[in-house]
Enzyme design. Sequence first.
Site, short mmCIF file in Angstrom:
data_model
loop_
_atom_site.label_atom_id
_atom_site.label_comp_id
_atom_site.label_asym_id
_atom_site.label_seq_id
_atom_site.Cartn_x
_atom_site.Cartn_y
_atom_site.Cartn_z
N SER A 140 0.85 -1.19 0.00
CA SER A 140 0.00 0.00 0.00
C SER A 140 0.88 1.24 0.00
CB SER A 140 -0.87 -0.01 1.25
OG SER A 140 -1.55 1.21 1.40
N TYR A 153 -2.68 1.05 10.80
CA TYR A 153 -2.68 0.44 9.46
C TYR A 153 -1.35 0.73 8.75
CZ TYR A 153 -3.86 -0.51 4.58
OH TYR A 153 -3.84 -1.00 3.30
N LYS A 157 1.66 -1.74 7.41
CA LYS A 157 2.11 -1.80 6.01
C LYS A 157 3.57 -1.35 5.85
CE LYS A 157 -1.63 -3.44 4.11
NZ LYS A 157 -1.66 -4.72 3.38
P1 NAD Z 1 -11.02 -6.51 0.70
O1 NAD Z 1 -11.48 -6.17 2.07
O2 NAD Z 1 -12.01 -6.66 -0.39
O3 NAD Z 1 -10.12 -7.82 0.72
C1 NAD Z 1 -9.33 -8.21 1.81
C2 NAD Z 1 -9.48 -9.70 1.99
O4 NAD Z 1 -8.66 -10.14 3.10
C3 NAD Z 1 -10.93 -10.06 2.32
O5 NAD Z 1 -11.34 -11.08 1.45
C4 NAD Z 1 -10.85 -10.53 3.76
O6 NAD Z 1 -11.79 -11.50 4.07
C5 NAD Z 1 -9.43 -11.07 3.81
N1 NAD Z 1 -8.96 -11.28 5.18
C6 NAD Z 1 -9.08 -10.45 6.25
N2 NAD Z 1 -8.59 -11.03 7.34
C7 NAD Z 1 -8.16 -12.26 6.98
C8 NAD Z 1 -7.56 -13.35 7.65
N3 NAD Z 1 -7.32 -13.32 8.97
N4 NAD Z 1 -7.24 -14.46 6.94
C9 NAD Z 1 -7.48 -14.53 5.62
N5 NAD Z 1 -8.06 -13.54 4.92
C10 NAD Z 1 -8.39 -12.43 5.60
O7 NAD Z 1 -9.99 -5.37 0.33
P2 NAD Z 1 -8.82 -5.32 -0.79
O8 NAD Z 1 -8.70 -3.90 -1.14
O9 NAD Z 1 -9.01 -6.31 -1.85
O10 NAD Z 1 -7.55 -5.70 0.11
C11 NAD Z 1 -6.53 -6.57 -0.32
C12 NAD Z 1 -5.19 -6.03 0.13
O11 NAD Z 1 -4.96 -4.80 -0.55
C13 NAD Z 1 -5.08 -5.71 1.62
O12 NAD Z 1 -3.85 -6.19 2.09
C14 NAD Z 1 -5.13 -4.21 1.66
O13 NAD Z 1 -4.44 -3.69 2.76
C15 NAD Z 1 -4.44 -3.87 0.35
N6 NAD Z 1 -4.71 -2.50 -0.14
C16 NAD Z 1 -5.98 -2.11 -0.45
C17 NAD Z 1 -6.20 -0.82 -0.89
C18 NAD Z 1 -7.58 -0.32 -1.25
O14 NAD Z 1 -7.76 0.89 -1.39
N7 NAD Z 1 -8.56 -1.17 -1.42
C19 NAD Z 1 -5.12 0.08 -1.00
C20 NAD Z 1 -3.85 -0.36 -0.70
C21 NAD Z 1 -3.64 -1.66 -0.27
#
Ligand code: NAD
Length: 289
Positions: A140, A153, A157
């Site tokens: 991120s 958070y 990260k």
């Molecule tokens: P999302 O919430 O749709 O997906 C995150 C997934 O992680 C979900 O399916 C959730 O069930 C799963 N999860 C949570 N806790 C868990 C656990 N203990 N064991 C297994 N799975 C677990 O959101 P996303 O945006 O697809 O997030 C994916 C990654 O991208 C994350 O690491 C997030 O920090 C990163 N990210 C997202 C954004 C954004 O803006 N969406 C930006 C930067 C980074």
Amino acid sequence: DKKVVLITGCSSGIGLSLAVRLASDPNKKFKVYATMRNLAKKERLLECVKGLHKDTLDILQMDVTSRQSILDARDRVVENRVDILVCNAGVGLMGPLEVQSLDSMRQILEVNLLGTIQTIQAFLPDMKAQGKGRVLVTGSTGGLHGLPFNEVYCASKFAIEGACESLAVLLQHFNIHVSLIECGPVNTDFLVNLQKTELGDESLQLVDTHTLSLYEKYLQHCGSVFQNAAQDTEDIVKVFLDAIQSPSPAFRYFTSGVMPPLTKLKITEPDGSRYISAMSKIIFSAEEQ
Ligand code: NAD
């Protein structure tokens, strides 16, 4: 022979899209183990692949906070190897720091940091023995520069950056490539799934009014950034594919194609004050609507 890919956090968002893309690859180049904490949520993924996946997709339970659950999933990989490990599971935590409970802060570090590290740990010996492998981690921009009201958070990260960079130095000696796919805002369930202190929340009664008015501004900023500048998961998946297909992948990929200006500012002005004032201006000096 198919590349065996195991992905964490596939019930929604980036993990789901990546699993769908790889499992429906036109050349059937991948065998995907899409893992998720709660198998009751697998319908969405199954709908997206529309049954065209018999030999390219398997869905496994894996909670990245449970070592046993990680090992159980690993043992169900019939090929007995994972060529590409994608550590993607993660959650957000948003709100004034003084109202966060130790438990909720622990939970974020448990999933984002230790969850990622112990997943890598579980697959490392086999990859080393194979003498090859890929580890991709959903990073991120919040792991590269700080964001107000996201302290824990961002800490999780930032910590991932340190862990991955340290591993990358070592693992090149084993022909294992570590890559971070650095995302800005992406349209996913992230904002729904994150632990967020809502403005009406009782805990905020103890917070000073200046912090509250800044938090309100932050939430407006965040809302408009996600509305106007968020990428779609397909854009993120393309970058994952670039990294997967490159014979010598980079350590860090920016999903927008270039390093975002604020990240650059932090690097070019190492004393930090330019970054801090620029970020503050962007978030807090917007006119209230
Ligand atoms: P999302 O919430 O749709 O997906 C995150 C997934 O992680 C979900 O399916 C959730 O069930 C799963 N999860 C949570 N806790 C868990 C656990 N203990 N064991 C297994 N799975 C677990 O959101 P996303 O945006 O697809 O997030 C994916 C990654 O991208 C994350 O690491 C997030 O920090 C990163 N990210 C997202 C954004 C954004 O803006 N969406 C930006 C930067 C980074």
